[in-house]
Write an enzyme that holds these catalytic residues in place. Structure first.
Site, PDB file in Angstrom:
ATOM      1  N   GLU A 102      12.644  -5.284  -3.834  1.00  0.00           N
ATOM      2  CA  GLU A 102      14.065  -4.975  -3.621  1.00  0.00           C
ATOM      3  C   GLU A 102      14.172  -3.672  -2.832  1.00  0.00           C
ATOM      4  O   GLU A 102      13.217  -2.895  -2.789  1.00  0.00           O
ATOM      5  CB  GLU A 102      14.766  -4.826  -4.969  1.00  0.00           C
ATOM      6  CG  GLU A 102      14.644  -6.095  -5.791  1.00  0.00           C
ATOM      7  CD  GLU A 102      15.469  -6.085  -7.069  1.00  0.00           C
ATOM      8  OE1 GLU A 102      16.105  -5.050  -7.374  1.00  0.00           O
ATOM      9  OE2 GLU A 102      15.467  -7.124  -7.734  1.00  0.00           O
TER      10      GLU A 102
ATOM     11  N   ARG B 205      -3.914 -11.324  -3.874  1.00  0.00           N
ATOM     12  CA  ARG B 205      -4.586 -10.143  -3.303  1.00  0.00           C
ATOM     13  C   ARG B 205      -5.962 -10.515  -2.752  1.00  0.00           C
ATOM     14  O   ARG B 205      -6.395  -9.976  -1.731  1.00  0.00           O
ATOM     15  CB  ARG B 205      -4.719  -9.055  -4.373  1.00  0.00           C
ATOM     16  CG  ARG B 205      -3.423  -8.333  -4.553  1.00  0.00           C
ATOM     17  CD  ARG B 205      -3.400  -7.393  -5.735  1.00  0.00           C
ATOM     18  NE  ARG B 205      -2.030  -6.921  -5.891  1.00  0.00           N
ATOM     19  CZ  ARG B 205      -1.465  -6.562  -7.032  1.00  0.00           C
ATOM     20  NH1 ARG B 205      -2.152  -6.585  -8.154  1.00  0.00           N
ATOM     21  NH2 ARG B 205      -0.208  -6.166  -7.056  1.00  0.00           N
TER      22      ARG B 205
ATOM     23  N   ALA C  42      10.142 -13.934  -3.821  1.00  0.00           N
ATOM     24  CA  ALA C  42      11.159 -12.874  -3.701  1.00  0.00           C
ATOM     25  C   ALA C  42      11.102 -11.913  -4.884  1.00  0.00           C
ATOM     26  O   ALA C  42      11.768 -12.128  -5.902  1.00  0.00           O
ATOM     27  CB  ALA C  42      12.534 -13.504  -3.570  1.00  0.00           C
TER      28      ALA C  42
ATOM     29  N   GLU D 192       1.858  -6.656  -1.089  1.00  0.00           N
ATOM     30  CA  GLU D 192       1.151  -7.209  -2.256  1.00  0.00           C
ATOM     31  C   GLU D 192       0.402  -6.146  -3.049  1.00  0.00           C
ATOM     32  O   GLU D 192      -0.673  -6.410  -3.592  1.00  0.00           O
ATOM     33  CB  GLU D 192       0.188  -8.318  -1.828  1.00  0.00           C
ATOM     34  CG  GLU D 192       0.889  -9.407  -1.047  1.00  0.00           C
ATOM     35  CD  GLU D 192       0.802 -10.765  -1.702  1.00  0.00           C
ATOM     36  OE1 GLU D 192      -0.147 -10.998  -2.431  1.00  0.00           O
ATOM     37  OE2 GLU D 192       1.715 -11.569  -1.470  1.00  0.00           O
ATOM     38  N   GLY D 193       0.952  -4.946  -3.074  1.00  0.00           N
ATOM     39  CA  GLY D 193       0.309  -3.829  -3.794  1.00  0.00           C
ATOM     40  C   GLY D 193      -0.314  -2.900  -2.779  1.00  0.00           C
ATOM     41  O   GLY D 193      -1.273  -3.280  -2.084  1.00  0.00           O
ATOM     42  N   THR D 194       0.253  -1.681  -2.671  1.00  0.00           N
ATOM     43  CA  THR D 194      -0.303  -0.732  -1.694  1.00  0.00           C
ATOM     44  C   THR D 194      -1.699  -0.293  -2.161  1.00  0.00           C
ATOM     45  O   THR D 194      -2.047  -0.435  -3.337  1.00  0.00           O
ATOM     46  CB  THR D 194       0.597   0.523  -1.585  1.00  0.00           C
ATOM     47  OG1 THR D 194       0.581   1.199  -2.845  1.00  0.00           O
ATOM     48  CG2 THR D 194       2.028   0.179  -1.205  1.00  0.00           C
ATOM     49  N   SER D 195      -2.461   0.283  -1.225  1.00  0.00           N
ATOM     50  CA  SER D 195      -3.806   0.763  -1.598  1.00  0.00           C
ATOM     51  C   SER D 195      -3.711   1.789  -2.725  1.00  0.00           C
ATOM     52  O   SER D 195      -4.571   1.824  -3.610  1.00  0.00           O
ATOM     53  CB  SER D 195      -4.483   1.399  -0.385  1.00  0.00           C
ATOM     54  OG  SER D 195      -4.898   0.402   0.508  1.00  0.00           O
TER      55      SER D 195
ATOM     56  N   GLY E   3     -11.842   0.499  25.127  1.00  0.00           N
ATOM     57  CA  GLY E   3     -11.297   1.606  25.920  1.00  0.00           C
ATOM     58  C   GLY E   3      -9.827   1.390  26.253  1.00  0.00           C
ATOM     59  O   GLY E   3      -9.055   0.921  25.402  1.00  0.00           O
TER      60      GLY E   3
ATOM     61  N   SER F  23       6.777  -0.822  -5.014  1.00  0.00           N
ATOM     62  CA  SER F  23       5.632  -0.622  -5.912  1.00  0.00           C
ATOM     63  C   SER F  23       6.087  -0.691  -7.372  1.00  0.00           C
ATOM     64  O   SER F  23       5.398  -1.222  -8.229  1.00  0.00           O
ATOM     65  CB  SER F  23       5.001   0.752  -5.662  1.00  0.00           C
ATOM     66  OG  SER F  23       4.580   0.841  -4.328  1.00  0.00           O
TER      67      SER F  23
HETATM   68  C1  LIG Z   1       6.106  -7.427   6.527  1.00  0.00           C
HETATM   69  C2  LIG Z   1       6.257  -7.359   5.045  1.00  0.00           C
HETATM   70  C3  LIG Z   1       6.244  -8.552   4.314  1.00  0.00           C
HETATM   71  C4  LIG Z   1       6.451  -8.510   2.927  1.00  0.00           C
HETATM   72  N1  LIG Z   1       6.524  -9.701   2.232  1.00  0.00           N
HETATM   73  C5  LIG Z   1       6.957  -9.675   0.932  1.00  0.00           C
HETATM   74  C6  LIG Z   1       7.242 -10.906   0.232  1.00  0.00           C
HETATM   75  O1  LIG Z   1       7.069 -12.004   0.760  1.00  0.00           O
HETATM   76  N2  LIG Z   1       7.728 -10.823  -1.017  1.00  0.00           N
HETATM   77  C7  LIG Z   1       7.947  -9.630  -1.656  1.00  0.00           C
HETATM   78  O2  LIG Z   1       8.402  -9.620  -2.795  1.00  0.00           O
HETATM   79  N3  LIG Z   1       7.655  -8.442  -1.030  1.00  0.00           N
HETATM   80  C8  LIG Z   1       7.188  -8.445   0.241  1.00  0.00           C
HETATM   81  N4  LIG Z   1       6.909  -7.266   0.910  1.00  0.00           N
HETATM   82  C9  LIG Z   1       7.130  -5.990   0.206  1.00  0.00           C
HETATM   83  C10 LIG Z   1       5.841  -5.232  -0.115  1.00  0.00           C
HETATM   84  O3  LIG Z   1       5.151  -5.855  -1.154  1.00  0.00           O
HETATM   85  C11 LIG Z   1       6.268  -3.788  -0.423  1.00  0.00           C
HETATM   86  O4  LIG Z   1       6.634  -3.198   0.821  1.00  0.00           O
HETATM   87  C12 LIG Z   1       5.166  -2.989  -1.091  1.00  0.00           C
HETATM   88  O5  LIG Z   1       4.968  -3.449  -2.400  1.00  0.00           O
HETATM   89  C13 LIG Z   1       5.494  -1.471  -1.128  1.00  0.00           C
HETATM   90  O6  LIG Z   1       6.773  -1.250  -1.603  1.00  0.00           O
HETATM   91  P1  LIG Z   1       7.773  -0.292  -0.792  1.00  0.00           P
HETATM   92  O7  LIG Z   1       7.788  -0.729   0.612  1.00  0.00           O
HETATM   93  O8  LIG Z   1       9.062  -0.290  -1.527  1.00  0.00           O
HETATM   94  O9  LIG Z   1       7.111   1.120  -0.852  1.00  0.00           O
HETATM   95  P2  LIG Z   1       7.215   2.159  -2.082  1.00  0.00           P
HETATM   96  O10 LIG Z   1       6.910   1.471  -3.345  1.00  0.00           O
HETATM   97  O11 LIG Z   1       8.496   2.904  -1.991  1.00  0.00           O
HETATM   98  O12 LIG Z   1       6.012   3.139  -1.735  1.00  0.00           O
HETATM   99  C14 LIG Z   1       6.088   4.126  -0.706  1.00  0.00           C
HETATM  100  C15 LIG Z   1       4.779   4.903  -0.739  1.00  0.00           C
HETATM  101  O13 LIG Z   1       4.650   5.580  -1.998  1.00  0.00           O
HETATM  102  C16 LIG Z   1       3.424   5.229  -2.597  1.00  0.00           C
HETATM  103  N5  LIG Z   1       3.564   5.198  -4.060  1.00  0.00           N
HETATM  104  C17 LIG Z   1       4.511   4.572  -4.810  1.00  0.00           C
HETATM  105  N6  LIG Z   1       4.262   4.741  -6.110  1.00  0.00           N
HETATM  106  C18 LIG Z   1       3.140   5.494  -6.195  1.00  0.00           C
HETATM  107  C19 LIG Z   1       2.348   6.012  -7.273  1.00  0.00           C
HETATM  108  N7  LIG Z   1       2.659   5.754  -8.556  1.00  0.00           N
HETATM  109  N8  LIG Z   1       1.266   6.759  -6.978  1.00  0.00           N
HETATM  110  C20 LIG Z   1       0.899   7.008  -5.693  1.00  0.00           C
HETATM  111  N9  LIG Z   1       1.603   6.540  -4.633  1.00  0.00           N
HETATM  112  C21 LIG Z   1       2.688   5.790  -4.883  1.00  0.00           C
HETATM  113  C22 LIG Z   1       3.081   3.836  -2.044  1.00  0.00           C
HETATM  114  O14 LIG Z   1       1.702   3.532  -2.184  1.00  0.00           O
HETATM  115  C23 LIG Z   1       3.547   3.997  -0.614  1.00  0.00           C
HETATM  116  O15 LIG Z   1       2.550   4.643   0.131  1.00  0.00           O
HETATM  117  C24 LIG Z   1       6.634  -7.267   2.271  1.00  0.00           C
HETATM  118  C25 LIG Z   1       6.585  -6.066   3.016  1.00  0.00           C
HETATM  119  C26 LIG Z   1       6.426  -6.104   4.376  1.00  0.00           C
HETATM  120  C27 LIG Z   1       6.420  -4.809   5.142  1.00  0.00           C
END
Ligand SMILES: Cc1cc2nc3c(=O)[nH]c(=O)nc-3n(C[C@H](O)[C@H](O)[C@H](O)COP(=O)(O)OP(=O)(O)OC[C@H]3O[C@@H](n4cnc5c(N)ncnc54)[C@H](O)[C@@H]3O)c2cc1C
Length: 389
Positions: free
Chosen positions: A140, A251, A137, A370-373, A347, A145
């Protein structure tokens, strides 16, 4: 459809370990179990007709989660790379089960690395055997990110910690027995193990999702949630470092799950291309289809090798954070491309059949969780540039 083990798995293990044959055998056992007990039910799981909980229990019994842990705590004591390949096979059989078990194992990994001897002795056997299911957990509503900037607070009161705040998108939360919670105290970030039945902890409803539908996801709320000071993992102030360290390994596993998802989508599409006929011949004979098949295979293998390479770096005690991020970015994005090509090869059936398009929907999560691309590319660039300064 069978044959989850490919010759590349065997070659990687034979080339890397003198015990390679033994590890191949362990992998074959897991593959046989997955082929018989999980793969046939994957579509039902996606369609909500079957819960993953019984299948997950049987996989725990089969040792999937205990592979890289010390036998002292019920582990199998095998290399992390064997676990990474096993999770690829799990991802190939059913991505939701693989995700649920991978997150659970991230918790076990962090407790194994930073927990006290008493915590390890008490918690690890319960987690490795699957007696208890764990959630990680961190995220939030206001910080994903930017997780370091979390709002959940923890206050030391006498011999207890009191948590207030909330977490969101927490995998396994609706079913979990134990939560690894990250929060902020006046001394910095802390990491706490919190039992589900602790007063002041509440779990929200299971969320609707595009893919990974068999895994459960929910918000978790803490209101004056009081835990004993023995719940603290490691040191106060270092909690965020533990989260980062757990995520580095996780990751690689997420990348591997995507290799598995892509492999299954590839096999289905390749078989279909041989059977489907158009203009008087099998569509596999058209060069434009052949190009897709070739690109799919090369992306799968390149992803697999990157994941294996990063996991070997972890085993050898090297700094693997950039390589783990590279493996995840490449494998997750490649998996989306492979699954998209599979839909194209099928198709109309690709667009309408859950059995084909769920692979793309499942993989879609993993360029976010787990960390966006984007965040991982920033991490890779920072690391690589720092190495040149
Ligand atoms: C199905 C699911 C399961 C999950 N399971 C867990 C879990 O078990 N435990 C847990 O703790 N979390 C969990 N997560 C959360 C997940 O790790 C977060 O959704 C993810 O880290 C992105 O955070 P966010 O959704 O708040 O997006 P944000 O951080 O708000 O990002 C939104 C967009 O902005 C971009 N962005 C943000 N900052 C920057 C920057 N500095 N430069 C360029 N682009 C940026 C991001 O790449 C993204 O495209 C889960 C999410 C989902 C959808």
């Amino acid at each position: 459809m069978s044959g989850l083990i490919e010759r590349e798995h065997e070659l990687l293990l034979l080339q890397s370990y003198k015990e390679g044959e033994q590890y191949i055998e362990a992998l074959r056992n897991i593959a046989a179990f997955l082929e018989e007990n999980v793969l046939p039910f994957s579509e039902e799981i996606d369609l909500g007709k079957r819960s993953i909980s019984e299948l997950r229990k049987s996989l725990f019994k089969h040792g999937l989660c205990s592979i890289p842990f010390n036998p002292e705590f019920g582990g199998l004591g095998l290399p992390f790379s064997v676990y990474v390949l096993a999770m690829e096979l799990a991802g190939a059989a059913d991505a939701s089960i693989a995700l649920s078990m991978a997150i659970h194992n991230t918790v076990a990994d962090i407790i194994n690395m930073y927990g006290s001897p008493e915590q390890k002795e008490k918690i690890l056997p319960e987690l490795l055997s699957g007696k208890k299911l764990a959630s990680f957990a961190l995220t939030e509503p206001s910080s994903g990110s930017d997780a370091r900037n979390m709002n959940t607070r923890v206050e030391k009161r006498g011999d207890s910690f009191v948590i207030n705040g909330s977490k969101t998108y927490i995998t396994n939360a609706p079913e979990a027995d134990v939560f690894l919670v990250f929060a902020r105290s006046e001394n910095g970030h802390v990491c706490l193990v919190v039992d589900r039945d602790t007063e002041g902890l509440e779990v929200g409803k299971n969320m609707e999702k595009l893919g990974m539908r068999g895994s459960t996801t929910a918000e978790v709320f803490f209101s004056e949630c009081k835990v004993d000071s023995s719940s603290l993992v490691g040191k106060e102030g270092e909690g965020f470092e533990y989260a980062k360290s757990g995520l580095n390994s996780s990751r690689i596993v997420m990348g591997s799950i995507c290799v598995g998802i892509a492999s299954t989508a590839f096999r289905k599409a390749a078989i279909f291309s041989l059977e489907r006929r158009a203009f008087g011949k099998s569509i596999s004979e058209f060069q434009l289809i052949g190009e897709k098949i070739a690109n799919m295979k090369l992306k799968i293998n390149a992803s697999r090798f990157l994941c294996f390479f990063a996991s070997r770096m972890r085993e050898l005690g090297m700094d693997f954070s950039s390589h783990a991020a590279q493996a995840k970015v490449f494998a997750t994005e490649s998996s989306l491309e492979v699954c998209d090509s599979a839909i194209q090869i099928f198709g109309g059936q690709g667009y309408t059949s859950s059995d084909v398009n769920r692979h793309w929907r499942d993989a879609r999560l993993l360029t976010i969780g787990e960390g966006t691309s984007e965040i991982l590319r920033i991490l890779i660039a920072k690391k690589e540039l720092a190495g040149l300064r």
